[in-house]
Scaffold this active site. Sequence first.
Site, short mmCIF file in Angstrom:
data_model
loop_
_atom_site.label_atom_id
_atom_site.label_comp_id
_atom_site.label_asym_id
_atom_site.label_seq_id
_atom_site.Cartn_x
_atom_site.Cartn_y
_atom_site.Cartn_z
N ARG A 1 0.88 -1.17 0.00
CA ARG A 1 0.00 0.00 0.00
C ARG A 1 0.92 1.22 0.00
O ARG A 1 2.01 1.18 0.57
CB ARG A 1 -0.91 0.04 1.24
N GLU B 1 -3.04 7.80 -3.59
CA GLU B 1 -3.66 7.18 -4.76
C GLU B 1 -5.07 7.70 -5.00
O GLU B 1 -5.81 7.81 -4.02
CB GLU B 1 -3.69 5.68 -4.44
N HIS C 1 -2.00 0.39 -9.87
CA HIS C 1 -2.54 -0.61 -8.93
C HIS C 1 -3.12 -1.83 -9.66
O HIS C 1 -4.31 -2.12 -9.56
CB HIS C 1 -3.61 0.05 -8.03
P1 NAP Z 1 -0.39 -11.64 4.78
O1 NAP Z 1 -0.31 -13.05 4.32
O2 NAP Z 1 -1.17 -11.29 5.99
O3 NAP Z 1 1.12 -11.14 4.94
C1 NAP Z 1 1.46 -9.94 5.50
C2 NAP Z 1 2.78 -10.14 6.24
O4 NAP Z 1 3.20 -8.88 6.73
C3 NAP Z 1 2.66 -11.08 7.42
O5 NAP Z 1 3.64 -12.08 7.27
C4 NAP Z 1 2.97 -10.18 8.61
O6 NAP Z 1 3.78 -10.77 9.59
C5 NAP Z 1 3.78 -9.11 7.99
N1 NAP Z 1 3.79 -7.89 8.78
C6 NAP Z 1 2.75 -7.22 9.30
N2 NAP Z 1 3.18 -6.15 9.97
C7 NAP Z 1 4.54 -6.14 9.85
C8 NAP Z 1 5.57 -5.30 10.31
N3 NAP Z 1 5.28 -4.23 11.06
N4 NAP Z 1 6.85 -5.58 9.98
C9 NAP Z 1 7.14 -6.66 9.23
N5 NAP Z 1 6.20 -7.52 8.77
C10 NAP Z 1 4.93 -7.25 9.08
O7 NAP Z 1 -0.96 -10.71 3.62
P2 NAP Z 1 -0.79 -10.88 2.03
O8 NAP Z 1 -1.92 -11.66 1.48
O9 NAP Z 1 0.61 -11.30 1.73
O10 NAP Z 1 -1.03 -9.36 1.58
C11 NAP Z 1 -0.13 -8.34 2.01
C12 NAP Z 1 -0.65 -6.97 1.61
O11 NAP Z 1 -0.47 -6.79 0.22
C13 NAP Z 1 -2.15 -6.73 1.81
O12 NAP Z 1 -2.45 -6.36 3.13
C14 NAP Z 1 -2.47 -5.64 0.80
O13 NAP Z 1 -2.40 -4.36 1.40
C15 NAP Z 1 -1.36 -5.78 -0.23
N6 NAP Z 1 -1.91 -6.19 -1.54
C16 NAP Z 1 -1.73 -5.37 -2.62
C17 NAP Z 1 -2.25 -5.75 -3.85
C18 NAP Z 1 -2.09 -4.88 -5.07
O14 NAP Z 1 -2.99 -4.90 -5.92
N7 NAP Z 1 -0.99 -4.17 -5.23
C19 NAP Z 1 -2.95 -6.96 -3.98
C20 NAP Z 1 -3.11 -7.75 -2.88
C21 NAP Z 1 -2.58 -7.37 -1.63
P3 NAP Z 1 3.31 -11.84 10.66
O15 NAP Z 1 3.28 -13.12 9.91
O16 NAP Z 1 4.39 -11.81 11.67
O17 NAP Z 1 1.98 -11.40 11.16
#
Ligand code: NAP
Length: 315
Positions: A235, A264, A282
């Site tokens: 994000r 954005e 995006h």
């Molecule tokens: P996820 O599986 O929940 O992974 C997020 C990871 O971030 C988790 O491993 C979490 O760690 C870690 N995290 C959270 N806070 C942190 C911090 N302060 N420092 C370091 N690591 C931290 O989520 P995901 O499915 O991979 O998606 C991640 C994000 O990508 C979404 O939330 C969304 O905003 C973004 N996204 C963007 C698009 C796009 O179109 N560009 C599409 C989809 C998603 P823990 O395991 O320790 O909790």
Amino acid sequence: MKLLISRRLPDSVMAAAEARFEVTCRATTQPMDHDECVAALAEYDVVLPTLGDAFREAAFAAAGQPRVRLLANFGVGYNHIDVDAAKACGVRVTNTPGAVTDATADIAMTLMLMTARRAGEGERLVRESGWKGWHPVQMLGMHVTGKRLGVIGMGRIGQAIARRCHFGFGMSVAYAARSDKDMEFPAERMELPALMGACDVVVLAVPASPETHHLVGAAELAAMQPHAILINIARGDVVDEAALIAALEAGQIAGAGLDVYEFEPEVPQALRALENVTLLPHLGTAALEVREDMGRMALDNVIAFAEGRPVPNPV
Ligand code: NAP
């Protein structure tokens, strides 16, 4: 049951929703503002919101005791919804994890390769009829194979990116996370400042939250090597965009690949003026079958809720 779909979804998902519920779908592609969110909370049983719809604390405060019982978000990121405020008024929230993982990892790879190999700059050169022909030192970029990747946020998408880089490009992998991850390839967990300095390509894949706001700012960018590049598919506000522009303009880092922006859809002119950045609108999950999967997943949550079963993807 009255269901509001905030932005039109693929036809197959709309048909499935309409077959089952009394559906209203907004005609615009713009996010719901505060007033619309307040009105929706009073008028519908379930809302299927998505990116940018302003279900903030103020909307729940203004709504009082809402009619809505479920916000079935279309997307894995739900930073536009204040989940604590929702829960405090008895509104559950679900999302669509997993459905987005591979497509978003693919966009990270697109940005990584385009930025490292100067593909955007090269494309512009050809389109502007500026290309004078091949020569041995023309537009030299960074060779990605064998380099070191740093992933910030080693969750589903972070791991999918690391897997592609390890198996596809022979890259070594480091990551910054709150806990150790168990993966089928070697990866070194590092503290964020050390990771910034040690990697050739740094990718952000953390959720947006108060904790991750400006996680990468001037100090983290200053720790990067001058040949390194930064990729953000998470994000916009996890990066201090002004600090990123300053680092790029000063040549502190070699380039950036961005799918998301701090304000954005506004993309600063200063970013657009730079040759060494790749800018996408995006596109992370922008493929029909992926959006259909996300829609089906969001609807599965609505259907489970309507049938009184546990929702499959609570947040
Ligand atoms: P996820 O599986 O929940 O992974 C997020 C990871 O971030 C988790 O491993 C979490 O760690 C870690 N995290 C959270 N806070 C942190 C911090 N302060 N420092 C370091 N690591 C931290 O989520 P995901 O499915 O991979 O998606 C991640 C994000 O990508 C979404 O939330 C969304 O905003 C973004 N996204 C963007 C698009 C796009 O179109 N560009 C599409 C989809 C998603 P823990 O395991 O320790 O909790």
